[in-house]
Design a protein around this motif. Structure first.
Motif, PDB file in Angstrom:
ATOM      1  N   LEU B  61       0.840  -1.206   0.000  1.00  0.00           N
ATOM      2  CA  LEU B  61       0.000   0.000   0.000  1.00  0.00           C
ATOM      3  C   LEU B  61       0.874   1.255   0.000  1.00  0.00           C
ATOM      4  O   LEU B  61       0.636   2.192  -0.761  1.00  0.00           O
ATOM      5  N   TRP B  62       1.892   1.233   0.864  1.00  0.00           N
ATOM      6  CA  TRP B  62       2.783   2.387   1.002  1.00  0.00           C
ATOM      7  C   TRP B  62       3.453   2.701  -0.334  1.00  0.00           C
ATOM      8  O   TRP B  62       3.464   3.839  -0.805  1.00  0.00           O
ATOM      9  N   LEU B  63       4.019   1.662  -0.958  1.00  0.00           N
ATOM     10  CA  LEU B  63       4.743   1.883  -2.214  1.00  0.00           C
ATOM     11  C   LEU B  63       3.809   2.385  -3.308  1.00  0.00           C
ATOM     12  O   LEU B  63       4.211   3.083  -4.223  1.00  0.00           O
ATOM     13  N   PHE B  64       2.546   1.990  -3.177  1.00  0.00           N
ATOM     14  CA  PHE B  64       1.570   2.451  -4.162  1.00  0.00           C
ATOM     15  C   PHE B  64       1.192   3.912  -3.903  1.00  0.00           C
ATOM     16  O   PHE B  64       1.094   4.722  -4.824  1.00  0.00           O
ATOM     17  N   ALA B  65       1.029   4.262  -2.609  1.00  0.00           N
ATOM     18  CA  ALA B  65       0.519   5.590  -2.269  1.00  0.00           C
ATOM     19  C   ALA B  65       1.619   6.645  -2.253  1.00  0.00           C
ATOM     20  O   ALA B  65       1.367   7.825  -2.550  1.00  0.00           O
ATOM     21  N   VAL B 155      11.422  11.602  -0.428  1.00  0.00           N
ATOM     22  CA  VAL B 155      11.583  10.171  -0.713  1.00  0.00           C
ATOM     23  C   VAL B 155      12.467   9.537   0.342  1.00  0.00           C
ATOM     24  O   VAL B 155      12.183   8.444   0.856  1.00  0.00           O
ATOM     25  N   GLU B 156      13.532  10.273   0.714  1.00  0.00           N
ATOM     26  CA  GLU B 156      14.459   9.745   1.702  1.00  0.00           C
ATOM     27  C   GLU B 156      13.756   9.508   3.040  1.00  0.00           C
ATOM     28  O   GLU B 156      13.818   8.425   3.614  1.00  0.00           O
ATOM     29  N   THR B 157      13.061  10.562   3.516  1.00  0.00           N
ATOM     30  CA  THR B 157      12.355  10.444   4.793  1.00  0.00           C
ATOM     31  C   THR B 157      11.350   9.301   4.724  1.00  0.00           C
ATOM     32  O   THR B 157      11.247   8.476   5.640  1.00  0.00           O
ATOM     33  N   ALA B 158      10.597   9.295   3.614  1.00  0.00           N
ATOM     34  CA  ALA B 158       9.537   8.292   3.494  1.00  0.00           C
ATOM     35  C   ALA B 158      10.125   6.899   3.572  1.00  0.00           C
ATOM     36  O   ALA B 158       9.581   6.027   4.267  1.00  0.00           O
ATOM     37  N   SER B 159      11.255   6.678   2.890  1.00  0.00           N
ATOM     38  CA  SER B 159      11.756   5.307   2.864  1.00  0.00           C
ATOM     39  C   SER B 159      12.311   4.921   4.227  1.00  0.00           C
ATOM     40  O   SER B 159      12.206   3.773   4.636  1.00  0.00           O
ATOM     41  N   THR B 160      12.877   5.903   4.971  1.00  0.00           N
ATOM     42  CA  THR B 160      13.315   5.595   6.334  1.00  0.00           C
ATOM     43  C   THR B 160      12.117   5.172   7.176  1.00  0.00           C
ATOM     44  O   THR B 160      12.120   4.131   7.836  1.00  0.00           O
ATOM     45  N   TRP B 161      11.078   5.993   7.125  1.00  0.00           N
ATOM     46  CA  TRP B 161       9.882   5.681   7.908  1.00  0.00           C
ATOM     47  C   TRP B 161       9.244   4.370   7.465  1.00  0.00           C
ATOM     48  O   TRP B 161       8.772   3.594   8.288  1.00  0.00           O
ATOM     49  N   LEU B 162       9.270   4.149   6.166  1.00  0.00           N
ATOM     50  CA  LEU B 162       8.688   2.902   5.648  1.00  0.00           C
ATOM     51  C   LEU B 162       9.356   1.716   6.322  1.00  0.00           C
ATOM     52  O   LEU B 162       8.694   0.819   6.845  1.00  0.00           O
ATOM     53  N   GLY B 163      10.703   1.730   6.333  1.00  0.00           N
ATOM     54  CA  GLY B 163      11.436   0.630   6.950  1.00  0.00           C
ATOM     55  C   GLY B 163      11.047   0.460   8.404  1.00  0.00           C
ATOM     56  O   GLY B 163      10.703  -0.644   8.853  1.00  0.00           O
ATOM     57  N   ILE B 164      11.059   1.579   9.146  1.00  0.00           N
ATOM     58  CA  ILE B 164      10.766   1.501  10.585  1.00  0.00           C
ATOM     59  C   ILE B 164       9.374   0.944  10.818  1.00  0.00           C
ATOM     60  O   ILE B 164       9.165  -0.007  11.586  1.00  0.00           O
ATOM     61  N   VAL B 165       8.404   1.526  10.112  1.00  0.00           N
ATOM     62  CA  VAL B 165       7.009   1.138  10.360  1.00  0.00           C
ATOM     63  C   VAL B 165       6.769  -0.323   9.985  1.00  0.00           C
ATOM     64  O   VAL B 165       6.157  -1.088  10.745  1.00  0.00           O
ATOM     65  N   VAL B 166       7.265  -0.723   8.808  1.00  0.00           N
ATOM     66  CA  VAL B 166       6.996  -2.094   8.346  1.00  0.00           C
ATOM     67  C   VAL B 166       7.639  -3.107   9.280  1.00  0.00           C
ATOM     68  O   VAL B 166       7.006  -4.091   9.689  1.00  0.00           O
ATOM     69  N   ILE B 167       8.892  -2.853   9.659  1.00  0.00           N
ATOM     70  CA  ILE B 167       9.568  -3.817  10.534  1.00  0.00           C
ATOM     71  C   ILE B 167       8.900  -3.854  11.907  1.00  0.00           C
ATOM     72  O   ILE B 167       8.694  -4.928  12.488  1.00  0.00           O
TER      73      ILE B 167
END
Lengths: 267, 484
Positions: B61-65, B155-167
């Motif tokens: 969902l995240w990668l899509f949104a 993009v940088e912030t988002a991908s950091t947060w993505l990692g944290i949230v998903v894990i």
């Protein structure tokens, strides 16, 4: 049943007319011997029952009488089977016309996916037994009457034969065999797929067919053998153990194996 | 954090969860597994799936949104005044993405540092020169550069947060599943539910794809019919597309070519395939059958382009030199006859293999019954076996027909590209499939009827083959139970 049976049997012995004679018949499936040295005389206008435990070779022997074993590539038949004195395994005999003379009804009803009429007319059409449609209609009606099916199907001859009930299908198969006007009718456990009512109808039919044909029936039911046959042959492990009048086989068996089988100790 | 790393970590958590879940329930049961509701592997899978499924769903969902949200924010950096005459906001946003991409490459190739990229200004001559030297020049307006820097930052912030949230999510659910694990917990039911969901999801993807393909065909076809009258398309007998305008786009010549070639192909394939099937199932010994059947089926594995070459190089010239020219029927190597013959050869294994299976399915008891009445082998085949198998054989033929109608490569190489209606089988003709390829090859302008006609042709073809398939299935189903 007994008194009627007795008179019939006396008539039978008077008109002692041997239809099929088997001499030293042996059947092999590949290396395995299924039938060992069988000698038997089958009488005309008589019902002969073959009984015995599963795998004893009774169906195999039945299929020898119209050379249906020819369709199995590994099967090999030795010895002689004489039909009216002529060896059917002679090199000059073609199995195709032989099977028109020796008809067969199978264990499972196997009507063709055609109409009831076409099922019965199949044999007569192939063998050219009628010159026109009216004659063919006559043969079909007679055969269906002979198989005690006419009244049930006369209004729906054009419907598929596969739509009938199991018992009706088997009687249709008998009518189909009868329509070819055979001399001998072989029946391989014709009632094993039928319920008791259908069975009794077919048995009644077999009793009537005896007027015109020599009938050979393979059966697992000893009661059935006792009810419909005049002669009984008991097979065991590929051997013909005992052959004689049905009443004698069931009341005074000569061989201990026959006695064990009919009293339910082996089989 | 790159997405690949996130995935690997989530899978590692799931694997660890599997082991922990299985061990925990093993310990709780005291070694007596009969006390467990499910087998230990189900407890392991339960934890693993709880770690995996929510985390992966969120990731998807995240990668899509993410691109949508970032695009919208970046868009606010660009005032309307920065959009040049004749450009749209979409084009400018595309430039922003390009610049951001260039900066990313420059950083990853060590041309500039991350800090320099983040603070880059258009008048920063020294950094700009280094970029130019590395063939990664940035020539753009200050607004776009600013937006691009914001894009990178987000993009940088988002991908950091993505990692944290998903894990975190994976750990959380795995922990919850582990905590819930007890010998009475119905782990098997939970796992089977999830597996069922996955299976349903997969079949939905297949169905959704089909629906998507049909919808895209339908919409483009509607566009086409707004530009070109449908009467002229369906009933026109002229096919003369020209991108300059004034094209005649009647599909009748193409339909005629398609049907003519398919007809000849079936004329070849049906008798040969059917007789081969009868030999295989009724006469051949087991040894011959085990050899010949695979050999015939090899024909089905040959790519159709190879058949096309065969048509172009061998069959076409042969027919022209030995039949067409001596009889004065034509001088073309490409002809309906060439394509039809070769396509017929291609279809032989379809017809023979399907018919063989169908004839074999006719019960032996019917053959015995017929032989037992004193009929010959050939009478049995023609009067009992084939009539019983007929519905299935008709189905096989219809399936072969729909293959023939959809075939492209053999026709391109064998029949040529001349759209015409003629009865002479030694003339070049062409089919719907060939013209679809023709109209979509090269530069396409998806606003012109000459390109869009391909979709209308595709839809027509789809409807024809679908109808044939449905008819075939209907016939096979309707008569299948007759002898059972």
């Amino acid at each position: 049943m007994d008194s009627a049976h007795l008179t019939e049997r006396t008539m039978q012995t008077m008109a002692d007319d041997i239809k099929v004679q088997a001499r030293n018949v042996q059947v092999f499936y590949g290396d395995k011997q299924a039938i060992k040295d069988v000698d038997v005389d089958i009488l005309d206008k008589t019902v002969t029952a073959f009984i015995g435990p599963s795998g004893c070779g009774k169906s195999t022997f039945l299929r020898c009488i119209n050379r249906m074993n020819d369709t199995i590539p590994v099967a090999r038949v030795e010895g002689q089977i004489l039909l009216d004195g002529e060896d059917i395994y002679d090199r000059r005999v073609d199995p195709v016309p032989l099977r028109a003379r020796v008809g067969m009804v199978f264990q499972k009803p196997n009507p063709f996916p055609k109409s009831i009429y076409d099922n019965v007319a199949y044999g007569p059409r192939i063998h050219g037994l009628s010159r026109n449609r009216a004659e063919l209609d006559g043969i079909v009606e007679q055969a269906l009457r002979g198989a005690a099916l006419w009244d049930e199907v006369k209004d729906r001859l054009s419907e598929p034969g596969t739509g009938l009930s199991g018992g009706q299908q088997q009687r249709l198969c008998i009518a189909r065999a009868v329509a070819t006007a055979p001399e001998v009718l072989l029946m391989d456990e014709p009632c094993s797929a039928l319920d008791p009512i259908a069975t009794s109808q077919v048995e009644e039919l077999i009793d009537q067919l005896r007027q015109d044909y020599s009938v050979v029936i393979v059966t697992h039911s000893m009661q059935q053998a006792a009810r419909v046959s005049q002669k009984t042959a008991f097979f065991h492990l590929g051997n013909l153990v005992e052959y004689g009048d049905t009443d004698d086989i069931f009341t005074r068996p000569q061989d201990p194996r026959t006695e064990s089988y009919i009293s339910g100790r082996i089989g | 954090m790159p997405v690949l790393w996130i995935l690997l970590i989530v899978f590692a958590i799931a694997a660890a969860g599997y082991v922990l879940g299985a061990r925990r329930v093993d310990a709780l049961s005291g070694g007596d597994h009969r006390r467990l509701h499910s087998r230990t592997t189900y407890y392991g899978w339960n934890v693993a799936l709880f770690a995996l499924v929510p985390a992966l769903l969120l990731l998807m969902l995240w990668l899509f949104a993410q691109p949508l949200l970032i695009e919208r924010t970046v868009s606010s950096y660009i005032p309307d005044s920065a959009i040049a005459e004749g450009e749209t906001r979409g084009i400018v946003l595309g430039q922003v993405r390009d610049v951001a991409g260039t900066l990313n490459r420059a950083v990853s190739e060590d041309v500039i540092t991350d800090v320099e990229a983040a603070n880059l200004q258009p008048d920063d001559a020294e950094v700009m020169d280094r970029l130019k030297a590395a063939e990664l020049p940035i020539l753009t307006t200050p607004e776009i550069l600013g937006a691009a820097k914001a894009h990178r930052r987000m993009v940088e912030t988002a991908s950091t947060w993505l990692g944290i949230v998903v894990i975190a999510l994976a750990l959380l659910w795995a922990g919850f599943a582990l905590w819930r694990t007890s010998p009475d917990f119905r782990a098997r039911n939970v796992v089977e539910q999830v597996i069922r969901g996955v299976l349903i999801g997969c079949s939905c993807i297949a169905i959704a794809t089909t629906v998507g393909i049909i919808l895209s065909l339908v919409f483009e076809t509607i566009n086409f019919f707004q530009l070109y009258p449908w009467q002229a398309f369906f009933f026109g007998t002229e096919w003369t597309p020209s991108f300059g305008g004034g094209s005649e786009l009647g599909m009748l010549p193409l339909l005629w070519g398609t049907l003519y070639i398919s007809f000849i192909a079936l004329l070849v394939a049906v008798p040969i395939g059917l007789f081969a099937a009868i030999y295989m199932s009724e006469y051949a010994s087991r040894r011959v059958r085990s050899l010949a059947k695979p050999v015939i089926e090899i024909l089905a594995g040959i790519p159709t382009i190879v058949y096309g070459l065969f048509a172009l190089v061998t069959v076409g010239p042969l027919l022209r030199d030995w039949i067409a020219q001596p009889m004065g029927l034509g001088n073309s190597g490409s002809s309906v006859m060439t394509a039809g013959l070769v396509m017929g050869i291609m279809l032989i294994p379809f017809v023979s293999s399907l018919s063989d299976d169908i004839i074999n399915a006719v019960p032996q008891s019917l053959r015995d019954g017929s032989l037992g009445l004193g009929s010959t082998h050939s009478e049995t085949i023609s009067k009992v076996v084939l009539p019983a198998a007929l519905p299935g054989i008709v189905g096989a033929i219809l399936l072969a027909a729909s293959r023939a109608i959809g075939e492209t490569m053999i026709v391109v190489l064998g029949a040529g590209a001349m759209a015409q209606i003629s009865g002479n089988p030694f003339e070049a003709m062409t089919t719907i499939t060939v013209k679809i390829v023709g109209q979509l090859t090269g530069d396409n302008d998806f606003a012109s009827p000459e390109t869009l006609v391909a979709f209308a042709l595709g839809l027509t073809l789809f409807v024809i083959t679908l109808a044939l398939n449905v008819l075939a299935l209907y016939i096979v189903r309707k008569y299948r139970e007759q002898y059972e």
